[in-house]
Design a protein around this motif. Sequence first.
Motif, PDB file in Angstrom:
ATOM      1  N   MET A   1       0.843  -1.199   0.000  1.00 41.78           N
ATOM      2  CA  MET A   1       0.000   0.000   0.000  1.00 41.78           C
ATOM      3  C   MET A   1       0.876   1.246   0.000  1.00 41.78           C
ATOM      4  O   MET A   1       1.890   1.293   0.699  1.00 41.78           O
ATOM      5  CB  MET A   1      -0.921   0.008   1.217  1.00 41.78           C
ATOM      6  CG  MET A   1      -1.933  -1.125   1.236  1.00 41.78           C
ATOM      7  SD  MET A   1      -2.981  -1.096   2.702  1.00 41.78           S
ATOM      8  CE  MET A   1      -3.917   0.392   2.410  1.00 41.78           C
ATOM      9  N   HIS A   2       0.479   2.236  -0.778  1.00 40.67           N
ATOM     10  CA  HIS A   2       1.237   3.478  -0.784  1.00 40.67           C
ATOM     11  C   HIS A   2       1.028   4.193   0.547  1.00 40.67           C
ATOM     12  O   HIS A   2      -0.096   4.236   1.071  1.00 40.67           O
ATOM     13  CB  HIS A   2       0.789   4.365  -1.946  1.00 40.67           C
ATOM     14  CG  HIS A   2       1.676   5.542  -2.173  1.00 40.67           C
ATOM     15  ND1 HIS A   2       1.487   6.736  -1.517  1.00 40.67           N
ATOM     16  CD2 HIS A   2       2.772   5.703  -2.952  1.00 40.67           C
ATOM     17  CE1 HIS A   2       2.428   7.583  -1.903  1.00 40.67           C
ATOM     18  NE2 HIS A   2       3.220   6.985  -2.760  1.00 40.67           N
ATOM     19  N   PRO A   3       2.085   4.777   1.125  1.00 42.29           N
ATOM     20  CA  PRO A   3       1.970   5.440   2.443  1.00 42.29           C
ATOM     21  C   PRO A   3       0.866   6.495   2.521  1.00 42.29           C
ATOM     22  O   PRO A   3       0.265   6.681   3.577  1.00 42.29           O
ATOM     23  CB  PRO A   3       3.352   6.073   2.631  1.00 42.29           C
ATOM     24  CG  PRO A   3       4.270   5.236   1.812  1.00 42.29           C
ATOM     25  CD  PRO A   3       3.467   4.793   0.618  1.00 42.29           C
ATOM     26  N   SER A   4       0.596   7.187   1.409  1.00 47.30           N
ATOM     27  CA  SER A   4      -0.422   8.245   1.444  1.00 47.30           C
ATOM     28  C   SER A   4      -1.818   7.702   1.727  1.00 47.30           C
ATOM     29  O   SER A   4      -2.676   8.415   2.240  1.00 47.30           O
ATOM     30  CB  SER A   4      -0.428   9.012   0.122  1.00 47.30           C
ATOM     31  OG  SER A   4      -0.893   8.192  -0.943  1.00 47.30           O
ATOM     32  N   THR A   5      -2.053   6.437   1.394  1.00 45.35           N
ATOM     33  CA  THR A   5      -3.397   5.863   1.554  1.00 45.35           C
ATOM     34  C   THR A   5      -3.705   5.480   2.992  1.00 45.35           C
ATOM     35  O   THR A   5      -4.863   5.213   3.325  1.00 45.35           O
ATOM     36  CB  THR A   5      -3.584   4.624   0.652  1.00 45.35           C
ATOM     37  OG1 THR A   5      -2.670   3.590   1.078  1.00 45.35           O
ATOM     38  CG2 THR A   5      -3.310   4.971  -0.805  1.00 45.35           C
ATOM     39  N   ILE A   6      -2.667   5.428   3.852  1.00 42.99           N
ATOM     40  CA  ILE A   6      -2.889   5.057   5.252  1.00 42.99           C
ATOM     41  C   ILE A   6      -2.447   6.167   6.207  1.00 42.99           C
ATOM     42  O   ILE A   6      -2.375   5.955   7.425  1.00 42.99           O
ATOM     43  CB  ILE A   6      -2.148   3.747   5.600  1.00 42.99           C
ATOM     44  CG1 ILE A   6      -0.652   3.860   5.271  1.00 42.99           C
ATOM     45  CG2 ILE A   6      -2.760   2.567   4.856  1.00 42.99           C
ATOM     46  CD1 ILE A   6       0.165   2.650   5.695  1.00 42.99           C
ATOM     47  N   ARG A  11      -5.465  12.331   5.790  1.00 42.66           N
ATOM     48  CA  ARG A  11      -6.930  12.218   5.844  1.00 42.66           C
ATOM     49  C   ARG A  11      -7.545  13.380   6.623  1.00 42.66           C
ATOM     50  O   ARG A  11      -8.587  13.914   6.238  1.00 42.66           O
ATOM     51  CB  ARG A  11      -7.319  10.877   6.474  1.00 42.66           C
ATOM     52  CG  ARG A  11      -8.830  10.651   6.554  1.00 42.66           C
ATOM     53  CD  ARG A  11      -9.488  10.724   5.197  1.00 42.66           C
ATOM     54  NE  ARG A  11     -10.949  10.642   5.276  1.00 42.66           N
ATOM     55  CZ  ARG A  11     -11.790  11.211   4.436  1.00 42.66           C
ATOM     56  NH1 ARG A  11     -11.328  11.916   3.417  1.00 42.66           N
ATOM     57  NH2 ARG A  11     -13.087  11.080   4.589  1.00 42.66           N
ATOM     58  N   LEU A  12      -6.910  13.786   7.715  1.00 46.83           N
ATOM     59  CA  LEU A  12      -7.419  14.920   8.482  1.00 46.83           C
ATOM     60  C   LEU A  12      -7.383  16.208   7.663  1.00 46.83           C
ATOM     61  O   LEU A  12      -8.328  17.006   7.692  1.00 46.83           O
ATOM     62  CB  LEU A  12      -6.609  15.093   9.768  1.00 46.83           C
ATOM     63  CG  LEU A  12      -6.917  14.117  10.901  1.00 46.83           C
ATOM     64  CD1 LEU A  12      -5.937  14.316  12.055  1.00 46.83           C
ATOM     65  CD2 LEU A  12      -8.365  14.302  11.387  1.00 46.83           C
ATOM     66  N   PHE A  16     -10.796  18.483   6.735  1.00 47.69           N
ATOM     67  CA  PHE A  16     -10.929  19.914   7.010  1.00 47.69           C
ATOM     68  C   PHE A  16     -10.955  20.728   5.712  1.00 47.69           C
ATOM     69  O   PHE A  16     -11.719  21.688   5.581  1.00 47.69           O
ATOM     70  CB  PHE A  16      -9.794  20.389   7.919  1.00 47.69           C
ATOM     71  CG  PHE A  16      -9.956  19.970   9.346  1.00 47.69           C
ATOM     72  CD1 PHE A  16     -10.998  20.459  10.125  1.00 47.69           C
ATOM     73  CD2 PHE A  16      -9.077  19.060   9.917  1.00 47.69           C
ATOM     74  CE1 PHE A  16     -11.160  20.070  11.442  1.00 47.69           C
ATOM     75  CE2 PHE A  16      -9.228  18.661  11.244  1.00 47.69           C
ATOM     76  CZ  PHE A  16     -10.270  19.165  12.008  1.00 47.69           C
ATOM     77  N   GLY A  17     -10.136  20.323   4.755  1.00 46.20           N
ATOM     78  CA  GLY A  17     -10.130  21.002   3.454  1.00 46.20           C
ATOM     79  C   GLY A  17     -11.447  20.841   2.725  1.00 46.20           C
ATOM     80  O   GLY A  17     -11.958  21.780   2.106  1.00 46.20           O
ATOM     81  N   ALA A  18     -12.030  19.631   2.806  1.00 51.59           N
ATOM     82  CA  ALA A  18     -13.304  19.367   2.144  1.00 51.59           C
ATOM     83  C   ALA A  18     -14.431  20.179   2.770  1.00 51.59           C
ATOM     84  O   ALA A  18     -15.307  20.704   2.064  1.00 51.59           O
ATOM     85  CB  ALA A  18     -13.623  17.875   2.211  1.00 51.59           C
ATOM     86  N   ASN A 114     -16.655  14.409  -2.774  1.00 52.79           N
ATOM     87  CA  ASN A 114     -15.950  13.141  -2.951  1.00 52.79           C
ATOM     88  C   ASN A 114     -14.778  13.009  -1.976  1.00 52.79           C
ATOM     89  O   ASN A 114     -14.489  11.918  -1.489  1.00 52.79           O
ATOM     90  CB  ASN A 114     -15.427  13.013  -4.387  1.00 52.79           C
ATOM     91  CG  ASN A 114     -16.533  12.945  -5.426  1.00 52.79           C
ATOM     92  OD1 ASN A 114     -16.703  13.853  -6.225  1.00 52.79           O
ATOM     93  ND2 ASN A 114     -17.299  11.862  -5.415  1.00 52.79           N
ATOM     94  N   VAL A 115     -14.124  14.132  -1.694  1.00 49.73           N
ATOM     95  CA  VAL A 115     -13.021  14.122  -0.733  1.00 49.73           C
ATOM     96  C   VAL A 115     -13.545  13.818   0.664  1.00 49.73           C
ATOM     97  O   VAL A 115     -12.970  13.010   1.398  1.00 49.73           O
ATOM     98  CB  VAL A 115     -12.267  15.475  -0.741  1.00 49.73           C
ATOM     99  CG1 VAL A 115     -11.199  15.495   0.357  1.00 49.73           C
ATOM    100  CG2 VAL A 115     -11.616  15.723  -2.099  1.00 49.73           C
ATOM    101  N   LEU A 116     -14.642  14.448   1.039  1.00 51.02           N
ATOM    102  CA  LEU A 116     -15.220  14.219   2.366  1.00 51.02           C
ATOM    103  C   LEU A 116     -15.617  12.759   2.546  1.00 51.02           C
ATOM    104  O   LEU A 116     -15.461  12.194   3.635  1.00 51.02           O
ATOM    105  CB  LEU A 116     -16.433  15.124   2.579  1.00 51.02           C
ATOM    106  CG  LEU A 116     -17.022  15.146   3.996  1.00 51.02           C
ATOM    107  CD1 LEU A 116     -15.999  15.690   4.996  1.00 51.02           C
ATOM    108  CD2 LEU A 116     -18.298  15.988   4.040  1.00 51.02           C
ATOM    109  N   LEU A 117     -16.112  12.140   1.487  1.00 56.25           N
ATOM    110  CA  LEU A 117     -16.515  10.732   1.549  1.00 56.25           C
ATOM    111  C   LEU A 117     -15.319   9.781   1.558  1.00 56.25           C
ATOM    112  O   LEU A 117     -15.488   8.576   1.790  1.00 56.25           O
ATOM    113  CB  LEU A 117     -17.424  10.393   0.361  1.00 56.25           C
ATOM    114  CG  LEU A 117     -18.805  11.058   0.326  1.00 56.25           C
ATOM    115  CD1 LEU A 117     -19.552  10.635  -0.934  1.00 56.25           C
ATOM    116  CD2 LEU A 117     -19.611  10.715   1.571  1.00 56.25           C
ATOM    117  N   GLY A 118     -14.135  10.306   1.264  1.00 62.01           N
ATOM    118  CA  GLY A 118     -12.938   9.463   1.249  1.00 62.01           C
ATOM    119  C   GLY A 118     -12.663   8.818  -0.092  1.00 62.01           C
ATOM    120  O   GLY A 118     -11.759   7.987  -0.214  1.00 62.01           O
ATOM    121  N   GLN A 119     -13.437   9.172  -1.113  1.00 57.94           N
ATOM    122  CA  GLN A 119     -13.232   8.607  -2.446  1.00 57.94           C
ATOM    123  C   GLN A 119     -12.081   9.287  -3.184  1.00 57.94           C
ATOM    124  O   GLN A 119     -11.472   8.699  -4.071  1.00 57.94           O
ATOM    125  CB  GLN A 119     -14.518   8.752  -3.268  1.00 57.94           C
ATOM    126  CG  GLN A 119     -15.704   8.039  -2.659  1.00 57.94           C
ATOM    127  CD  GLN A 119     -17.026   8.514  -3.244  1.00 57.94           C
ATOM    128  OE1 GLN A 119     -17.145   9.645  -3.728  1.00 57.94           O
ATOM    129  NE2 GLN A 119     -18.029   7.650  -3.207  1.00 57.94           N
TER     130      GLN A 119
END
Length: 202
Positions: A1-6, A11-12, A16-18, A114-119
């Motif tokens: 898994m790429h580090p950015s995905t975990i 994610r925080l 907040f950005g979304a 879509n960002v808020l939903l995590g997609q």
Amino acid sequence: MHPSTISHTKRLIDIFGAMFGLLITAIVMIPVGIAMQLDNPGPIFYSQIRCGLNGRVFRIWKFRSMVVEAEQLQHLVKNEAQGQIFKNSNDPRVTRVGGFLRRTSLDELPQFWNVLLGQMSLVGTRPPTEDEVKQYAPHHWQRLRVKPGITGEWQVNGRSSIKDFEAIVLMDLDYQRKWSITYDLYLLLKTLYVVLTKCGAY
């Protein structure tokens, strides 16, 4: 898994950005909707199935920038891009209001949902369509190891002026190699500059 995905920090920042982005979306939605109905009546929003992390499909949202029947008319428009991507710098399906939305990147605002939903993420790769992914060679799948983003390497380093899909893939893989929270923040700041100066937009 790429580090950015975990990454919990990434994610925080996305959450907040979304939330902030959706507030802006709510503010501009009324004037955008009125202008859209005067120019080309129809739905305010446009949605399409895209492929995200590891090829997982999701429905992306944008402010509509084309005529209502745009997808049915695509075969009449010349593809100026090379590879598994479709682009035309003078696409006749784009409405007058749609042209303004694209030049200012306002059409992308609903993607904060879509960002808020995590997609999606604030920063990532360009989300491809299902038709594009069906044509992928094995090495193209590497770009789907991270979440698609509202912005990313492609958007800040040429945007619509880059019409070679292989060049976009290289940028996406370069982003994966460079990724860090600091680099994401750098790309977000650079995105603001690109949007305000309309670099590479049409």
